[in-house]
Design a protein around this motif. Structure first.
Motif, PDB file in Angstrom:
ATOM      1  N   ILE A  55     -33.608 -12.675  -6.522  1.00  0.00           N
ATOM      2  CA  ILE A  55     -32.981 -11.354  -6.581  1.00  0.00           C
ATOM      3  C   ILE A  55     -31.463 -11.434  -6.453  1.00  0.00           C
ATOM      4  CG2 ILE A  55     -33.208 -10.784  -4.135  1.00  0.00           C
ATOM      5  CD1 ILE A  55     -33.831  -8.384  -7.028  1.00  0.00           C
ATOM      6  N   ASN A  56     -30.950 -12.366  -5.674  1.00  0.00           N
ATOM      7  CA  ASN A  56     -29.498 -12.502  -5.546  1.00  0.00           C
ATOM      8  C   ASN A  56     -28.863 -12.885  -6.877  1.00  0.00           C
ATOM      9  OD1 ASN A  56     -29.053 -11.773  -2.866  1.00  0.00           O
ATOM     10  ND2 ASN A  56     -29.685 -13.780  -2.148  1.00  0.00           N
ATOM     11  N   ASP A  61     -22.851 -11.069  -8.647  1.00  0.00           N
ATOM     12  CA  ASP A  61     -21.830 -10.952  -7.603  1.00  0.00           C
ATOM     13  C   ASP A  61     -21.075  -9.632  -7.656  1.00  0.00           C
ATOM     14  OD1 ASP A  61     -22.412 -13.478  -6.629  1.00  0.00           O
ATOM     15  OD2 ASP A  61     -21.018 -14.458  -8.010  1.00  0.00           O
ATOM     16  N   ASP A  62     -21.289  -8.827  -8.683  1.00  0.00           N
ATOM     17  CA  ASP A  62     -20.563  -7.574  -8.829  1.00  0.00           C
ATOM     18  C   ASP A  62     -21.249  -6.483  -8.010  1.00  0.00           C
ATOM     19  OD1 ASP A  62     -18.725  -5.728  -9.693  1.00  0.00           O
ATOM     20  OD2 ASP A  62     -19.795  -5.307 -11.559  1.00  0.00           O
ATOM     21  N   ARG A  63     -21.167  -6.615  -6.691  1.00  0.00           N
ATOM     22  CA  ARG A  63     -21.782  -5.660  -5.763  1.00  0.00           C
ATOM     23  C   ARG A  63     -20.748  -5.230  -4.745  1.00  0.00           C
ATOM     24  NH1 ARG A  63     -26.989  -8.722  -3.664  1.00  0.00           N
ATOM     25  NH2 ARG A  63     -25.890 -10.567  -4.273  1.00  0.00           N
ATOM     26  N   PRO A  64     -20.921  -4.048  -4.176  1.00  0.00           N
ATOM     27  CA  PRO A  64     -19.980  -3.613  -3.145  1.00  0.00           C
ATOM     28  C   PRO A  64     -20.080  -4.513  -1.915  1.00  0.00           C
ATOM     29  CG  PRO A  64     -21.643  -1.912  -3.580  1.00  0.00           C
ATOM     30  CD  PRO A  64     -21.925  -3.048  -4.473  1.00  0.00           C
ATOM     31  N   ALA A  65     -18.991  -4.586  -1.198  1.00  0.00           N
ATOM     32  CA  ALA A  65     -18.976  -5.389   0.028  1.00  0.00           C
ATOM     33  C   ALA A  65     -19.898  -4.762   1.056  1.00  0.00           C
ATOM     34  CB  ALA A  65     -17.552  -5.474   0.573  1.00  0.00           C
TER      35      ALA A  65
END
Length: 161
Positions: A55-56, A61-65
């Protein structure tokens, strides 16, 4: 001489019984090996049908912090107790799409799916219990918009409530 001199007459009843036991034992061993092989093949076949997803990697990587929660004096404290949530999914038989499939002009919706989600006090674990829609329950009296109330219904199906 009687022929029973202890020399191990192979053609007698003892010899035939021993040979039959050996054959039966070998047949049972063969069936056991065949059964274990079939069970192993079935496990491998079913296990190879299961596909997993990282799932990662799928999300990228384009996810909110990740949010950082800092306590402040004005903020209300986060709840710490356990929490129960009722999840209901409903269906309806109305609409022109359902009419084409044989649905009628019935109004209203029935609870098609019902689950109780229990989130523990530490917010580390959740338990979900599904309630079958045809579970028989006692439906209590409910108030109506007109001011009256419905009658109590015994042995009513859960999804009709």
């Amino acid at each position: 001489m009687t022929g029973h001199d202890g020399s191990g007459d192979v053609g007698g009843p003892r010899g035939r019984r021993s040979k039959a036991l050996k054959i039966a034992g070998l047949a049972m061993a063969g069936l056991l090996v065949l059964g274990a092989g079939a069970a192993g093949w079935a496990y491998w076949h079913l296990d190879s049908n299961i596909k997993s997803v990282d799932i990662n990697q799928a999300l990228g990587d384009d996810r909110p912090a990740k949010a950082l929660i800092t306590p402040s004096a004005s903020a209300s404290p986060l709840p710490t107790g356990s929490l129960n949530i009722l999840v209901l999914g409903s269906d309806s038989r109305s609409g022109k799409e359902n009419k084409a499939l044989g649905g009628g002009s019935s109004s209203g919706a029935r609870s098609d799916t019902a689950m109780v989600v229990h989130i523990d006090a530490g917010r580390k674990k959740a338990t979900v219990v599904s309630i079958p829609r045809d579970t028989l329950v006692t439906r209590p009296s409910c108030p109506l918009k007109s001011g009256g109330s419905t009658a109590v219904a015994y042995r009513a199906m859960f999804n009709s409530a």
